[in-house]
Design a protein around this motif. Structure first.
Motif, PDB file in Angstrom:
ATOM      1  N   LEU D  29      -0.065 -30.587   0.592  1.00  0.00           N
ATOM      2  CA  LEU D  29       0.062 -29.237   0.385  1.00  0.00           C
ATOM      3  C   LEU D  29       0.227 -28.383   1.506  1.00  0.00           C
ATOM      4  CD1 LEU D  29      -2.542 -28.817  -2.442  1.00  0.00           C
ATOM      5  CD2 LEU D  29      -0.028 -28.381  -2.806  1.00  0.00           C
ATOM      6  N   ALA D  30      -0.201 -28.626   2.523  1.00  0.00           N
ATOM      7  CA  ALA D  30      -0.113 -28.062   3.960  1.00  0.00           C
ATOM      8  C   ALA D  30       1.283 -28.043   4.237  1.00  0.00           C
ATOM      9  CB  ALA D  30      -1.279 -28.273   4.723  1.00  0.00           C
ATOM     10  N   SER D  31       1.797 -29.417   4.178  1.00  0.00           N
ATOM     11  CA  SER D  31       2.952 -29.679   4.653  1.00  0.00           C
ATOM     12  C   SER D  31       4.099 -28.809   3.536  1.00  0.00           C
ATOM     13  CB  SER D  31       3.486 -31.213   4.568  1.00  0.00           C
ATOM     14  OG  SER D  31       4.720 -31.619   4.466  1.00  0.00           O
ATOM     15  N   ASP D  32       3.774 -28.845   2.307  1.00  0.00           N
ATOM     16  CA  ASP D  32       4.695 -28.071   1.457  1.00  0.00           C
ATOM     17  C   ASP D  32       4.906 -26.556   1.743  1.00  0.00           C
ATOM     18  OD1 ASP D  32       4.817 -30.635   0.254  1.00  0.00           O
ATOM     19  OD2 ASP D  32       3.621 -30.182  -1.495  1.00  0.00           O
ATOM     20  N   ILE D  33       3.658 -26.078   2.098  1.00  0.00           N
ATOM     21  CA  ILE D  33       3.657 -24.748   2.433  1.00  0.00           C
ATOM     22  C   ILE D  33       4.577 -24.665   3.937  1.00  0.00           C
ATOM     23  CG2 ILE D  33       2.119 -22.895   3.623  1.00  0.00           C
ATOM     24  CD1 ILE D  33       0.037 -23.939   1.629  1.00  0.00           C
ATOM     25  N   ARG D  34       4.246 -25.287   4.855  1.00  0.00           N
ATOM     26  CA  ARG D  34       5.068 -25.325   5.953  1.00  0.00           C
ATOM     27  C   ARG D  34       6.676 -25.342   5.536  1.00  0.00           C
ATOM     28  NH1 ARG D  34       1.241 -28.361   8.208  1.00  0.00           N
ATOM     29  NH2 ARG D  34       2.452 -30.465   7.994  1.00  0.00           N
ATOM     30  N   ASP D  35       6.979 -26.174   4.584  1.00  0.00           N
ATOM     31  CA  ASP D  35       8.363 -26.467   4.328  1.00  0.00           C
ATOM     32  C   ASP D  35       9.042 -24.989   3.661  1.00  0.00           C
ATOM     33  OD1 ASP D  35       8.112 -29.122   5.271  1.00  0.00           O
ATOM     34  OD2 ASP D  35       8.172 -29.926   3.246  1.00  0.00           O
ATOM     35  N   LYS D  36       8.099 -24.396   2.868  1.00  0.00           N
ATOM     36  CA  LYS D  36       8.659 -23.324   2.265  1.00  0.00           C
ATOM     37  C   LYS D  36       8.849 -22.196   3.267  1.00  0.00           C
ATOM     38  CE  LYS D  36       8.961 -23.977  -1.962  1.00  0.00           C
ATOM     39  NZ  LYS D  36      10.175 -24.249  -2.491  1.00  0.00           N
ATOM     40  N   TYR D  37       8.067 -22.137   3.983  1.00  0.00           N
ATOM     41  CA  TYR D  37       8.325 -21.012   5.272  1.00  0.00           C
ATOM     42  C   TYR D  37       9.364 -21.347   5.886  1.00  0.00           C
ATOM     43  CZ  TYR D  37       3.784 -18.295   4.527  1.00  0.00           C
ATOM     44  OH  TYR D  37       2.925 -17.647   4.035  1.00  0.00           O
ATOM     45  N   THR D  38       9.771 -22.701   6.104  1.00  0.00           N
ATOM     46  CA  THR D  38      10.780 -23.158   6.906  1.00  0.00           C
ATOM     47  C   THR D  38      12.153 -22.621   6.012  1.00  0.00           C
ATOM     48  OG1 THR D  38       9.539 -24.808   7.940  1.00  0.00           O
ATOM     49  CG2 THR D  38      12.068 -25.097   8.213  1.00  0.00           C
ATOM     50  N   GLU D  39      12.347 -22.957   4.946  1.00  0.00           N
ATOM     51  CA  GLU D  39      13.201 -22.705   3.846  1.00  0.00           C
ATOM     52  C   GLU D  39      13.549 -21.333   3.994  1.00  0.00           C
ATOM     53  OE1 GLU D  39      12.289 -24.267   0.113  1.00  0.00           O
ATOM     54  OE2 GLU D  39      13.831 -23.113  -1.016  1.00  0.00           O
ATOM     55  N   ALA D  40      12.451 -20.556   3.814  1.00  0.00           N
ATOM     56  CA  ALA D  40      12.525 -19.109   3.833  1.00  0.00           C
ATOM     57  C   ALA D  40      13.413 -18.663   5.027  1.00  0.00           C
ATOM     58  CB  ALA D  40      11.385 -18.350   3.797  1.00  0.00           C
ATOM     59  N   LYS D  41      12.958 -19.054   6.100  1.00  0.00           N
ATOM     60  CA  LYS D  41      13.429 -18.979   7.578  1.00  0.00           C
ATOM     61  C   LYS D  41      14.871 -19.167   7.505  1.00  0.00           C
ATOM     62  CE  LYS D  41      12.901 -19.382  12.537  1.00  0.00           C
ATOM     63  NZ  LYS D  41      11.852 -19.548  13.548  1.00  0.00           N
TER      64      LYS D  41
END
Lengths: 97, 97, 97, 97
Positions: D29-41
């Motif tokens: 889940l921590a990795s999924d959250i990081r991915d979401k921020y990367t996607e938003a960026k």
């Protein structure tokens, strides 16, 4: 041979003792900082705001204002802000579309 | 009136500046500690083991040996340890059954 | 224009809500993990040792044994260990002289 | 006897394996959250502002506005703010004098 030579033993002990002294000093400073916040609270200051001020003063005015403006644009977009945000920073946001 | 009185302003400024100074000193000590580990590494010491030593020296011998014994009983129970653990501490473990 | 376009507003809201859902799940798992340790403690297991076991199982046997051997050499050098450490790993230590 | 009884061994193994599974899910889940921020960026959103939004949405509007008002009073007192802060919250600050 299954032990360190005397010179390496002394060197190891020195490193350990130096690190322990530095960590002790650091621990004392952390305690002093906590005391300062406690003292400020006791005379009526809001500790959360005080911590925020210390964080904000690490940034330049420009950096702070740009961050604030972008945040306001997002907050307005999500209905968290009644007032319309300041336009001067919003160009940066255009890339978000 | 929508601002702090002069005396409160000065008090606030003092707290902020004192906290900033203490934080700066703490930051410097953290950097000194990192330098010590880097120096130890450069002369061949294992930094992970060195950190572990500094952690272990914060505990009494008894505390350390009890923790180690319990850990060994668990490791043996999970097939992580070939040798049979020292019995002297295991009584404490009996409550686990 | 000082606000995000509708499409960017929707996109922003989606990101925020997805992140909030993931963070909520993560928070729940952290709570479940705490409950497991509490449950283990209630039937007599030592939580500190249990946490250490979970940490150690993330390492290979070789990695774990090498770390342990180096630590023992250092502990012996600092008078924290009565028994003489196992020689098989000590070559790595020779660089420390 | 220097080992755990079979029942305790099984119980220990169950706890360890359950905790490991929960920790693995949490890590994912921590990795999924990081991915979401990367996607938003990647589509142009400002990650720092996005994180701040997620933090702010955990607070009620009242809580947020009170914190903001106190912060503005402090910022004005320290010359970090040109505009005079909103008076409605400042009563709380009077205790600071």
């Amino acid at each position: 041979m299954s032990t360190l030579q005397a010179s390496a033993q002394n060197q190891l002990r020195q490193f350990v003792e130096q690190i322990e002294r530095l960590e002790e000093e650091k621990k004392q400073l952390a305690s002093d900082i906590r005391d300062k916040y406690t003292e400020a609270k006791s005379v009526g200051f809001d500790v959360k705001a005080l911590r925020q001020i210390v964080r904000l003063r690490k940034k330049s005015n420009e950096e702070r204002q740009e961050e604030e403006s972008i945040l306001e644009v997002y907050m307005h977009a999500l209905g968290m802000l009644d007032t319309v945000p300041d336009t001067s920073v919003v160009d940066k946001m255009m890339a978000a579309e």
